[in-house]
Design a protein around this motif. Structure first.
Motif, short mmCIF file in Angstrom:
data_model
loop_
_atom_site.label_atom_id
_atom_site.label_comp_id
_atom_site.label_asym_id
_atom_site.label_seq_id
_atom_site.Cartn_x
_atom_site.Cartn_y
_atom_site.Cartn_z
N VAL A 137 0.84 -1.19 0.00
CA VAL A 137 0.00 0.00 0.00
C VAL A 137 0.88 1.24 0.00
N LYS A 138 0.49 2.23 -0.80
CA LYS A 138 1.19 3.51 -0.85
C LYS A 138 0.26 4.63 -0.37
N GLU A 139 0.78 5.50 0.47
CA GLU A 139 0.06 6.73 0.80
C GLU A 139 0.50 7.80 -0.19
N VAL A 140 -0.48 8.50 -0.78
CA VAL A 140 -0.15 9.48 -1.82
C VAL A 140 -0.70 10.86 -1.46
N ASP A 141 -0.21 11.83 -2.19
CA ASP A 141 -0.76 13.19 -2.14
C ASP A 141 -1.83 13.25 -3.22
N PRO A 142 -3.13 13.24 -2.85
CA PRO A 142 -4.19 13.11 -3.86
C PRO A 142 -4.18 14.28 -4.85
N ARG A 143 -4.42 13.94 -6.11
CA ARG A 143 -4.55 14.93 -7.18
C ARG A 143 -5.86 14.70 -7.91
N GLY A 144 -6.06 15.41 -9.00
CA GLY A 144 -7.29 15.29 -9.77
C GLY A 144 -7.37 13.96 -10.50
N PRO A 145 -8.57 13.62 -11.02
CA PRO A 145 -8.75 12.36 -11.74
C PRO A 145 -7.77 12.23 -12.91
N GLY A 146 -7.06 11.10 -12.95
CA GLY A 146 -6.15 10.83 -14.03
C GLY A 146 -4.77 11.44 -13.90
N GLU A 147 -4.57 12.28 -12.88
CA GLU A 147 -3.26 12.92 -12.70
C GLU A 147 -2.32 12.01 -11.91
N PRO A 148 -1.01 12.04 -12.23
CA PRO A 148 -0.04 11.30 -11.41
C PRO A 148 -0.06 11.83 -9.97
N GLU A 149 0.03 10.92 -9.00
CA GLU A 149 -0.03 11.30 -7.59
C GLU A 149 1.27 10.93 -6.90
N PRO A 150 1.96 11.90 -6.31
CA PRO A 150 3.22 11.61 -5.63
C PRO A 150 3.02 10.70 -4.41
N VAL A 151 3.90 9.72 -4.26
CA VAL A 151 3.89 8.86 -3.09
C VAL A 151 4.56 9.59 -1.94
N VAL A 152 3.90 9.60 -0.78
CA VAL A 152 4.47 10.28 0.39
C VAL A 152 4.91 9.29 1.46
N ALA A 153 4.41 8.04 1.42
CA ALA A 153 4.81 7.05 2.42
C ALA A 153 4.41 5.66 1.96
N THR A 154 5.14 4.66 2.47
CA THR A 154 4.81 3.25 2.23
C THR A 154 4.62 2.59 3.59
N PRO A 155 3.37 2.44 4.04
CA PRO A 155 3.14 1.81 5.34
C PRO A 155 3.65 0.38 5.37
N GLU A 156 4.03 -0.07 6.54
CA GLU A 156 4.51 -1.45 6.71
C GLU A 156 3.32 -2.41 6.57
N ARG A 157 3.35 -3.21 5.52
CA ARG A 157 2.19 -4.05 5.19
C ARG A 157 1.84 -5.02 6.31
N ALA A 158 2.82 -5.51 7.03
CA ALA A 158 2.56 -6.50 8.09
C ALA A 158 1.68 -5.94 9.20
N ARG A 159 1.63 -4.61 9.32
CA ARG A 159 0.83 -3.98 10.37
C ARG A 159 -0.56 -3.57 9.88
N LEU A 160 -0.85 -3.79 8.61
CA LEU A 160 -2.11 -3.34 8.03
C LEU A 160 -3.09 -4.51 7.87
N ARG A 161 -4.36 -4.18 7.98
CA ARG A 161 -5.42 -5.16 7.77
C ARG A 161 -6.56 -4.52 6.97
N ALA A 162 -7.18 -5.31 6.12
CA ALA A 162 -8.39 -4.88 5.43
C ALA A 162 -9.58 -5.38 6.24
N VAL A 163 -10.43 -4.46 6.68
CA VAL A 163 -11.54 -4.85 7.56
C VAL A 163 -12.79 -5.16 6.75
N GLN A 164 -13.59 -6.04 7.31
CA GLN A 164 -14.82 -6.50 6.68
C GLN A 164 -15.99 -6.28 7.64
N THR A 165 -17.11 -6.86 7.33
CA THR A 165 -18.24 -6.89 8.24
C THR A 165 -18.76 -8.34 8.27
#
Length: 248
Positions: A149-177
């Motif tokens: 997963v990359k954290e980015v600086d959001p831009r307009g639709p279709g525009e390149p978005e600069p990456v500002v951080a790469t979170p450590e994947r082992a600490r991340l979870r996708a939550v469900q219901t």
């Protein structure tokens, strides 16, 4: 009777008032047909399949409660589980509140489940309920991430978005219901967090903001959210496999 000695009784609330624009125009997302049956019916059955769930509250579009009640009456549901239908609000948060307001006084814990997750297995539902009944005030099923997963600086639709951080994947979870809660804890969160804009879309996030710890239990790959046409293709495949192996 003190709260500690009250018998556990669990209800599930399914907010199903949204239109699901990402699946294109037409019927609300919860009423789209999956395997010949509306997704909402699959979701209600998924909650009712758990013997721990005594009541399911379906929150319908504000002007569609009668239509949803008729739909439920047309399909077979487990006899042991009561199903109520109440009209929702303009946002998901308002709809969840409407569902909570309909719960009887003897309910001690509640599941909030996305109608767009129609294929969640009963074992996942039971795991969430068991964790709440064991003392966790808020529980979410979650899966490790397969992608970086990359954290980015959001831009307009279709525009390149600069990456500002790469979170450590082992600490991340996708939550469900379903997300599970001690009812009093969730009610306090809804009272404390004001509705603004679209309102809160994640009840566990609301509880977090009140300082209460949320814990995870293992989710399931079949509890994915159906939001795009490709998701419908995957859901149909899962349903066909279940029917072929007689586990549905």
């Amino acid at each position: 009777m003190s709260d500690e000695s009250r018998p556990h009784r669990t209800a599930a609330v399914i907010p199903a008032a949204g239109r699901g624009v990402r699946l294109g125009p037409g019927a609300p997302k919860a009423l789209r047909v999956l395997g010949g049956t509306p997704m909402l019916i699959h979701a209600v059955r998924a909650m009712a399949r758990s013997r721990a769930v005594a009541l399911v509250v379906v929150v319908a579009p504000p002007d569609g409660a009668a239509e949803v009640r008729h739909l439920l009456d047309e399909h077979a549901l487990p006899d042991r589980t009561e199903v109520l239908v109440v009209p929702g609000g303009d946002t998901r948060q308002e709809s969840v509140r409407a569902g909570l307001a309909a719960l009887p006084a003897d309910i001690t814990s509640v599941l909030i489940h996305d109608a767009a997750r129609p294929l969640v297995p009963v074992d996942t539902v039971d795991s969430v309920v068991e964790a709440v009944r064991a003392g966790a005030p808020a529980v979410v099923p979650a899966l490790p991430l397969a992608d970086t997963v990359k954290e980015v600086d959001p831009r307009g639709p279709g525009e390149p978005e600069p990456v500002v951080a790469t979170p450590e994947r082992a600490r991340l979870r996708a939550v469900q219901t379903p997300q599970g809660f001690d009812l009093a804890t969730l009610l306090r969160a809804h009272e404390a967090i004001a509705v603004s804009g679209e309102g809160a879309t994640d009840d566990a996030g609301m509880v977090e903001r009140t300082g209460v710890t949320v814990v995870t239990v293992p989710g399931h790959e079949e509890a994915f959210k159906v939001t795009r046409p490709l998701d419908m293709v995957l859901a149909e495949a899962v349903l066909a496999r279940r029917r072929a192996t007689d586990v549905y």
